[in-house]
Structure formats: C-alpha cells, structure tokens
Design an enzyme around this catalytic site. Structure first.
Site, short mmCIF file in Angstrom:
data_model
loop_
_atom_site.label_atom_id
_atom_site.label_comp_id
_atom_site.label_asym_id
_atom_site.label_seq_id
_atom_site.Cartn_x
_atom_site.Cartn_y
_atom_site.Cartn_z
N HIS A 95 -34.42 -40.55 -20.41
CA HIS A 95 -33.34 -41.36 -21.55
C HIS A 95 -34.03 -39.61 -22.97
O HIS A 95 -35.21 -40.71 -23.40
CB HIS A 95 -34.07 -41.87 -21.18
CG HIS A 95 -32.30 -42.79 -22.40
ND1 HIS A 95 -31.75 -42.58 -23.06
CD2 HIS A 95 -31.28 -43.18 -22.18
CE1 HIS A 95 -31.11 -42.93 -23.91
NE2 HIS A 95 -30.05 -43.47 -22.94
N LYS A 149 -25.05 -53.11 -19.89
CA LYS A 149 -25.65 -53.45 -21.38
C LYS A 149 -24.70 -53.33 -22.45
O LYS A 149 -24.78 -54.08 -23.53
CB LYS A 149 -27.67 -53.03 -21.87
CG LYS A 149 -27.31 -51.41 -21.84
CD LYS A 149 -29.07 -51.36 -22.04
CE LYS A 149 -29.17 -49.86 -22.64
NZ LYS A 149 -30.97 -50.27 -22.70
N GLU A 178 -26.30 -42.03 -18.07
CA GLU A 178 -25.52 -43.34 -18.50
C GLU A 178 -25.02 -43.04 -19.25
O GLU A 178 -25.63 -44.12 -20.22
CB GLU A 178 -27.39 -44.08 -17.73
CG GLU A 178 -28.73 -43.81 -18.60
CD GLU A 178 -29.98 -44.35 -18.57
OE1 GLU A 178 -29.60 -45.24 -19.06
OE2 GLU A 178 -30.54 -44.08 -17.21
#
Length: 534
Positions: A190, A61, A274
């Site tokens: 995260h 993204k 990520e």
C-alpha cells in the site's frame, strides 16, 4: 442503515436539488448527507474500463454504509482491508463470498483469527515474524499475503510507518513461513492514502516481482498480487495517470498471457486492489447549517475575519482535512462579498475547527451549506461527543438503477421478505443470476457494468414515507408482472390495494415497461383514484 430512506431521482434532478428540497420541507436542525448510489456504480464501471486486470476489493473502513456494501456485492466486487471480525461479518452478511474477502490487518486478535477460520475467510496479510507464529498456532490453513513497505512520501496519509515489512526483511519472512509449513499465495503493498506520485506504483510492482521470484525459489507457488489503495475519490483526481503506470508495469512484470512461466512452473496472475476513497469519495454531499457567527479583527487589527459555527465538526463528518469548500444553498442569492473566513464545529472542543483562513461569501445564521466529496472517512468516523447526533443519510438512485433492482426482485421470485428486514430499504438476499432479459438490453436502460454479467445482486425494498408492508412488497412485484404481460391496468389495481405503495414509483414502472400504445394522459386519468388506502 436501518431507517434510511431511498429517494428516486428524476432525469434532471441533482443532489443539490435533493438537499434544497429536504431543507424546504422539514425543520431539520441536524446535518444530513445525500448518498448517490449511481455514483458508486459509475466508479466501478470506470475502474473496470481503465484497470481491466484488477479486481476491485473495496476497503470497508472508508464507508461501511449498508447500501454501499450491498451495491458492491451486487456488482461482483470483493472486500479488502477488513481489519476485524465486525467488518468481516458486515460483508459476509451482505452476501459477499468468503473467497472475496481479505483479512488485511497485519496484526490480528486471536479471537478474530478464529472467526475468520470459522467463516472460511482464508486470505490474510502479515508483515512480521510474531504474526506468522500466531497464524501457525491459530489458523494454519490460511492463505497468506506478505505485505511489504513502499511509500509515496507525498501521500496525504502515510501507512508505511506502521504497516509493511522493509524490502530487506522479506527474505527472512519467506524462509520462516516455509519453515512453519504455511501457505504463502502472494504479495501485498500500500503506497499510502491519496497517492500524489503515480510512479511509486512502478517501484512497488517491481519490488513485488522480486519477492514473487524469491518465494518461488523457496518452493512456494505464489499467484496473487494485491496493489493496495491510494486512489483518490474526489472529482479532481489522478486515477487515469495511476492506471496508465500500473497497466504498463503489469505488462512488463506480470504479463497477461494467461500463463506466465516462472522457472519450470506456470502461474496465472490474479491482481486485486483495495480502493476506498476512489469508490465512495464523490458519492456523498453533506448539508450543514450555520448556527452562529461573529466578526473579529485580524492580529494587526485591520482586516475583518468572519467566524461561523455549524452543526457538524471534527468529531462528526469533518474528522479529516476537507478537500473542497462549501457552497451556500440559498436559492437566488445575489453575488455576495467574499471575506476571510473560519468555520468552527459544534462541540466544545477547542480543536474543532473545520476550516481556517479561507475565503468564502458572507453568510447568515440559519443558512445551509453544501459540502461535496464527503463520502470517505466521514460517517465512519463520527462520534456522539458532547451529545451531538451523527449526520443522517438519505439514499438517492436513478430510475435506471431502480428498475434494475426491481427487475431482480421480481425474477428472483422473492416477494415477501421476513419481518426482520422491514426496517431496511436494502434487503440482503444474494442469489446467482445470469442476466438475459432482452427488453432491458434493447431499451438501453442499464449501465454497461450491469449488463451481461453473472452477478451477485441484492433485493431492494421500495417504500414511501409511510413505510411498506409484506403485502405491498408483493403488490409491487405483482404489478411489474402484470405490466410484463401487457395488462398494466390490472397491475395498477393490484398494487394500490396495499398501504405504502408509492404512486410515483408505479408511474416510473408504467412508462418503462408498458406497451408503447399507452399514453401518459391515459394513466394520468387513473391517478385520480391512485392513492393507497389508509
């Protein structure tokens, strides 16, 4: 990516030089961006040096430009935080293996679950009971990662308010997953985008270990840890500090002894992350033009404030708050007076303010500005609001990276791409290849990250402004082959029979591959007839 141009950088050429050159040679009125692929290669190399146990799974993204995806595939990276079937399709089309893709949206559409199942994307995240039942009904063989919440309260963008189970909820989720006979393979978290407090990773990894242990007691065999993102990507970042904290926690909670004993069973610990901003943040520089200006007094009526309008804005590449101020690109300008400044975007939206109450040099209408560190959440966030076009993207690459990909094109035996690829400078055609070429190793022209690896690589198509035909693609490969056999003049003759072959590229290849007995003056004499036929 369709229609993007690739520009090969000379040894001393910078992105600023490229921006100035484009401005001087065109009557460009739209903003445009220069994307440096070498910067991405350097970031991957640095990641693997500082976090050797963590596989890089890029957050698509952040910037889904085709050249970025293809470059990362060629470097053996994976892809995490794929939120939809469109993002999954994007990386699979680029040659990523389905086992290197994580469908990381914790709330997924049913049709997207079916798409992931059909295409073999097995790794899925979840953080709630409803999602578990949805997965059980629509994709029961999926491999699941339980995402829990652990926030850096100082992060620029918090994610915990929307994603991640609270730590005291994870036990119930584990028991429900076991009761549904689902396959839990690991844990994910995260800490938030652009983490400011590296110690939060220590807290998160400690919590992850506790969840692993509880999962084992329930009969699961978890083996995968996903430490998410939060790594800044600009030139000023705290990545090394984060890496030090993370590595220390791995040594304590997930030691790298090959096999870690948990009860009577042994498990290895693959670890992924990520990163998005880290990979692409500094890879792009944006050029914008001042389209208008006006002077205003401050509320007290004493200070003059300069207000400028530029050809981009909040509905374009400035969706997020910028991290750095622009630099005027005017050549040879004298030192200018610096004044309080506000910069507005190009739309009719009153909230379209790029930056406010900053100090910048006085600028003129028509002047161009360079904004650095514009690779993350810029082109991926643009709209056509008010009818304005998104910024164009120009790809740049060093001769070293060019030679690497050209070499792969030749050795893959892939000389004539299908016509459906001719509009793309980056051709998606992955192939397994073990790099063994001695000459390139000895000449030290490849970054360390590209040497001695079993790589997924991408075939590139190189062309000048006139484009490239099937025949000229064959000609370039034929040319390189002739150089390898020591017959460089034959290669020149073959290559220039076709339109679209770039003479500058031929010169690069000659001086990289040709025998040392060839002198530049010998080749220069050939260039008098070295133009492609019309």
């Amino acid at each position: 990516m369709n229609g993007h141009k690739i520009r090969i950088l000379h040894d001393s050429e910078t992105k600023e030089d490229v921006l100035k050159d484009i401005i001087s040679q065109t009557k460009e009125e739209d903003s445009f961006m220069v994307l440096e692929l070498d910067d991405i290669v350097r970031k991957v190399e640095r990641w693997r040096r500082l976090l050797p146990r963590v596989d890089l799974f890029y957050a698509v993204k952040c910037n889904p430009e085709r050249a970025i995806i293809n470059t990362l595939v060629s470097l053996g990276c994976g892809f995490d935080d794929c939120a939809s079937k469109s993002e999954i399709r994007c990386v699979l089309d680029a040659g990523a293996k389905s086992s290197h893709v994580v469908f990381a949206n914790t709330v997924k559409r049913i049709s997207h679950l079916h798409y992931a199942a059909k295409n073999g994307v097995e790794l899925l995240t979840f953080d709630n009971l409803d999602e578990l039942h949805k997965i059980k009904e629509n994709y029961p063989r999926a491999k699941l990662l339980l995402r829990f919440r652990c926030d850096d309260k100082d992060a620029t963008y918090s994610l915990g308010n929307k994603f991640g189970a609270e730590p005291d909820e994870t036990g119930n989720l584990l028991r429900e997953a076991k009761g549904l006979d689902l396959d839990l393979v690991g844990v994910a978290f995260h800490v938030g985008s652009m983490c400011k407090r590296p110690s939060v990773y220590a807290e998160a990894i400690t919590t992850a270990r506790k969840i692993f242990d509880e999962a084992v007691t329930l009969g699961f065999s978890p083996y995968l840890l996903d430490i998410g993102g939060g790594f800044s990507g600009g030139r000023n970042n705290n990545f090394e500090e984060i890496a030090e904290v993370v590595n220390h926690q791995f040594d304590f909670h997930f030691p790298d002894d090959g096999i870690t004993k948990v009860g009577d069973a042994g498990y290895c610990w693959p670890i992924i992350a990520e990163p998005g901003r880290y990979v692409v943040g500094s890879s792009c520089s944006l050029a914008t033009q001042v389209t208008g200006k006006r002077k205003k007094k401050d509320p007290s009526g004493q200070w003059e404030i300069m207000e400028y309008y530029i050809n981009d804005g909040k509905h374009g590449c400035f969706f997020e708050v910028i991290e750095s101020l622009p630099v005027p690109l005017s050549c040879g300008a004298k030192k200018r007076e610096e004044v309080p400044t506000t910069i507005f975007g190009q739309t009719c939206c009153g909230e379209d303010v790029v930056c406010k109450d900053v100090t910048l040099p006085v600028m003129q209408t028509g002047e161009w500005l360079m904004w650095e560190d514009m690779g993350a959440y810029t082109v991926s966030m643009t709209t056509n609001f008010n009818g304005f076009k998104p910024a164009k993207v120009i790809l740049t690459m060093s001769t070293e990276l060019l030679l690497y990909y050209m070499r792969k094109d030749l050795e893959s035996g892939y000389h004539s791409p299908g016509k459906e690829h001719l509009a793309n400078p980056v051709i998606t055609r992955p192939a397994r290849y073990h790099y063994t070429n001695r000459r390139l190793k000895q000449e030290n022209v490849l970054p360390d990250v590209l040497r001695n690896q079993n790589l997924w690589y991408t075939t590139l198509m190189w062309y000048d402004s006139s484009g490239m035909t099937d025949g000229s693609s064959w000609a370039v490969s034929s040319f390189v082959g002739a150089l390898d056999r020591g017959n460089w003049r034959q290669g020149v003759s073959k290559a220039t029979r076709f339109p679209g072959v770039c003479p500058q590229l031929m010169m690069v290849m000659v001086f990289q591959f040709a025998p040392s007995s060839i002198h530049r003056k010998d080749f220069d004499s050939e260039t008098t007839t070295f133009s492609a036929p019309s």
